[in-house]
Design an enzyme around this catalytic site. Structure first.
Site, PDB file in Angstrom:
ATOM      1  N   ARG A  40     -46.119  36.990 -18.600  1.00 22.34           N
ATOM      2  CA  ARG A  40     -47.274  36.186 -19.007  1.00 22.34           C
ATOM      3  C   ARG A  40     -47.936  36.723 -20.264  1.00 22.34           C
ATOM      4  O   ARG A  40     -48.471  35.963 -21.066  1.00 22.34           O
ATOM      5  CB  ARG A  40     -48.299  36.126 -17.870  1.00 22.34           C
ATOM      6  CG  ARG A  40     -47.819  35.243 -16.753  1.00 22.34           C
ATOM      7  CD  ARG A  40     -48.760  35.274 -15.595  1.00 22.34           C
ATOM      8  NE  ARG A  40     -48.356  34.269 -14.626  1.00 22.34           N
ATOM      9  CZ  ARG A  40     -49.155  33.772 -13.709  1.00 22.34           C
ATOM     10  NH1 ARG A  40     -50.403  34.175 -13.629  1.00 22.34           N
ATOM     11  NH2 ARG A  40     -48.728  32.875 -12.857  1.00 22.34           N
ATOM     12  N   LYS A 204     -44.194  28.667   3.577  1.00 24.36           N
ATOM     13  CA  LYS A 204     -45.174  27.951   4.406  1.00 24.36           C
ATOM     14  C   LYS A 204     -45.182  26.464   4.142  1.00 24.36           C
ATOM     15  O   LYS A 204     -45.415  26.030   3.010  1.00 24.36           O
ATOM     16  CB  LYS A 204     -46.564  28.488   4.098  1.00 24.36           C
ATOM     17  CG  LYS A 204     -46.821  29.857   4.668  1.00 24.36           C
ATOM     18  CD  LYS A 204     -48.225  30.236   4.331  1.00 24.36           C
ATOM     19  CE  LYS A 204     -48.778  31.289   5.260  1.00 24.36           C
ATOM     20  NZ  LYS A 204     -50.181  31.532   4.938  1.00 24.36           N
ATOM     21  N   GLY A 353     -43.235  31.696  -7.848  1.00 21.29           N
ATOM     22  CA  GLY A 353     -43.003  33.125  -8.065  1.00 21.29           C
ATOM     23  C   GLY A 353     -41.662  33.609  -7.541  1.00 21.29           C
ATOM     24  O   GLY A 353     -40.849  34.181  -8.280  1.00 21.29           O
ATOM     25  N   GLY A 376     -48.509  27.599  -7.694  1.00 30.07           N
ATOM     26  CA  GLY A 376     -49.378  26.638  -7.001  1.00 30.07           C
ATOM     27  C   GLY A 376     -49.846  25.510  -7.913  1.00 30.07           C
ATOM     28  O   GLY A 376     -49.979  24.358  -7.483  1.00 30.07           O
TER      29      GLY A 376
HETATM   30  P1  ADP Z   1     -42.309  30.363  -4.251  1.00 30.46           P
HETATM   31  O1  ADP Z   1     -43.102  31.578  -4.622  1.00 30.46           O
HETATM   32  O2  ADP Z   1     -41.034  30.264  -5.026  1.00 30.46           O
HETATM   33  O3  ADP Z   1     -43.134  29.103  -4.287  1.00 30.46           O
HETATM   34  P2  ADP Z   1     -42.802  30.791  -1.454  1.00 30.46           P
HETATM   35  O4  ADP Z   1     -43.877  31.743  -1.818  1.00 30.46           O
HETATM   36  O5  ADP Z   1     -43.180  29.519  -0.822  1.00 30.46           O
HETATM   37  O6  ADP Z   1     -41.868  30.528  -2.727  1.00 30.46           O
HETATM   38  O7  ADP Z   1     -41.800  31.467  -0.422  1.00 30.46           O
HETATM   39  C1  ADP Z   1     -40.970  32.536  -0.729  1.00 30.46           C
HETATM   40  C2  ADP Z   1     -40.778  33.398   0.476  1.00 30.46           C
HETATM   41  O8  ADP Z   1     -40.268  32.651   1.573  1.00 30.46           O
HETATM   42  C3  ADP Z   1     -39.763  34.480   0.196  1.00 30.46           C
HETATM   43  O9  ADP Z   1     -40.437  35.711   0.211  1.00 30.46           O
HETATM   44  C4  ADP Z   1     -38.764  34.336   1.331  1.00 30.46           C
HETATM   45  O10 ADP Z   1     -38.383  35.571   1.868  1.00 30.46           O
HETATM   46  C5  ADP Z   1     -39.493  33.508   2.353  1.00 30.46           C
HETATM   47  N1  ADP Z   1     -38.571  32.777   3.228  1.00 30.46           N
HETATM   48  C6  ADP Z   1     -37.728  31.791   2.908  1.00 30.46           C
HETATM   49  N2  ADP Z   1     -37.008  31.408   3.970  1.00 30.46           N
HETATM   50  C7  ADP Z   1     -37.390  32.174   5.004  1.00 30.46           C
HETATM   51  C8  ADP Z   1     -37.015  32.268   6.378  1.00 30.46           C
HETATM   52  N3  ADP Z   1     -36.089  31.474   6.878  1.00 30.46           N
HETATM   53  N4  ADP Z   1     -37.669  33.164   7.151  1.00 30.46           N
HETATM   54  C9  ADP Z   1     -38.604  33.971   6.617  1.00 30.46           C
HETATM   55  N5  ADP Z   1     -38.991  33.936   5.341  1.00 30.46           N
HETATM   56  C10 ADP Z   1     -38.397  33.066   4.533  1.00 30.46           C
HETATM   57 MG    MG Z   2     -44.547  32.694  -3.557  1.00 30.12          MG
END
Ligand code: ADP
Ligand code: MG
Length: 396
Positions: A40, A204, A353, A376
């Site tokens: 960044r 989530k 992220g 987000g």
């Molecule tokens: P991003 O930052 O790309 O938007 P998120 O923050 O929503 O993604 O989610 C990423 C996290 O989700 C990772 O740390 C990953 O380990 C976790 N994750 C993905 N699938 C699973 C799973 N089946 N069980 C537990 N954690 C998971």
């Molecule tokens: Mg994330």
């Protein structure tokens, strides 16, 4: 959507507040503080250099972590200013506050072409968290500048003093990075090349259900993976063992148009009793796992299904890993999807992220058409088509 740009504006001798998203993480290695990821900072350099070359005093403004409205030396922007100075090859004057007479006089006495970093705006109750907009505080912040440029796309979904508050009190413009993000993401919402497909994964469902619903209004196919798919499987009455789920979201997950043939959820999964590198893993059809197992990745049949959809797509948006990719054993689904996007004959946009870090671990960043730094903010933009910090910057 065309935004007001500061490009042709005369900034010579002016105090330009540049709102950046320098919300970095520090690593403390035996007392030596380094920045985990300086992307960044690096990406702000061309904008800072352009403004200083045009004779402006550049006043950088950001928040950092969550000090909760009071000063906290561990969350000071001083180390960020020091690192930025190295990247810029120019000194950066780090101030010990972000409002007040002392700050104003230091800005006043700095020569044109200087770079100044205000201290963390979250050190005051006027922006104690991502929901606080205090007009008086916004006015105080505005006193530091003659004009305001928002180049913090990643924080523009927040209705706070330093994003939406301040721009009421100064001539305000959209910075180049914010413009690029808006152009790339509004391109997805506005006549994308079709088939347009989405892939949403990650942790989530509560943070992503709204974007899933609004994407369903727009995409031709939508694939879901990661832990968020667990709650949907559970809502469909399937056994998910000890998988990560969100109890409170089951009813809403049920309401998702699950009979919609454009929505693809995993058909098979990789499971284990524990999420560890040496755990024994199983490939299971969904709904067919033992009660003491957890779903940790999508399975090979799901990968094939998703690959097929990706192959036929002309536009792809991807957010959220397909599994617990931080553990190599459960990273196959995420890598396969990343590879499929990299070799797709399509316009590919990714963000989030963990999504970005999984793609960069594979060295595939350069193969994506656009990487959103928003997280987000990207999800909110895809849901709403604009953001609170962007709306007032639209050209009339
Ligand atoms: P991003 O930052 O790309 O938007 P998120 O923050 O929503 O993604 O989610 C990423 C996290 O989700 C990772 O740390 C990953 O380990 C976790 N994750 C993905 N699938 C699973 C799973 N089946 N069980 C537990 N954690 C998971
Ligand atoms: Mg994330």
């Amino acid at each position: 959507m065309e935004l007001r740009s500061a490009e042709g504006i005369n900034v010579k001798g002016k105090r330009v507040i540049l709102r950046v998203a320098f919300d970095v993480h520090f690593i403390d290695k035996s007392g030596v503080i380094t920045i985990e990821d300086d992307t960044r900072l690096k990406s702000a350099i061309p904008t800072i250099n352009d403004l200083t070359a045009r004779g402006a005093k550049v006043i950088l403004m950001s928040w950092l972590q969550r000090p909760g409205g009071q000063p906290n030396p561990d969350m000071s922007l001083v180390p960020v200013a020091e690192h930025l100075a190295k990247l810029l090859g120019q000194s950066v004057l780090a101030l010990d506050d972000c409002i007040g007479e002392d700050v104003l006089s230091k800005i006043e006495s700095a020569p044109d072409g200087s770079v100044i970093m205000l201290e963390n705006v979250r050190f005051h109750p006027g922006e104690k968290d991502e929901k606080t907009l205090d007009e008086d505080y916004a006015k105080e912040l505005a006193k530091n500048g003659d004009l305001f440029i928002n180049d913090a796309f990643g924080q523009s979904h927040r209705d706070v003093s330093s994003i939406t508050g301040i721009l009421k009190y100064l001539p305000s413009y959209a910075g180049p990075q914010l413009q690029k993000e808006v152009e790339a993401l509004s391109g997805l919402l506005d006549k994308p090349a079709r088939p347009f497909v989405g892939i949403i994964g990650g942790a989530k469902i509560s943070t992503k259900l709204e974007v899933i619903c609004s994407l369903l209004d727009n995409v031709d196919e939508l694939m879901l993976g990661g832990a968020l798919a667990n709650t949907i499987l559970l809502a469909q009455g399937m056994q998910v063992g000890t998988s990560l789920i969100e109890e409170s979201m089951i009813a809403k997950a049920k309401a998702l148009a699950l009979t919609d043939t454009r929505l693809h959820i995993p058909v098979d999964v990789i499971t284990a009793k524990e999420a560890t590198e040496d755990a024994e893993t199983f490939t299971r059809a969904v709904g067919n796992l033992e009660p003491d197992e957890k779903i940790l990745d999508i399975g090979p049949d799901t990968v094939k299904l998703f690959q097929g959809v990706i192959k036929s797509a002309k536009t792809i948006i991807w957010n959220g890993p397909m599994g617990w990719y931080e553990i190599k054993k459960f990273s196959q689904g995420t890598s396969d999807i990343a590879e499929a996007l990299a070799s797709a004959d399509a316009h590919t946009v990714i963000g989030g992220g963990e999504t970005i870090s999984s793609v960069s671990q594979l060295g595939l960043e350069g193969k994506m058409s656009f990487i959103s730094m928003g997280g987000g903010a990207m999800l909110k933009f895809l849901e709403k088509g604009t953001l609170p910090g962007i709306k007032p910057l639209i050209k009339e």
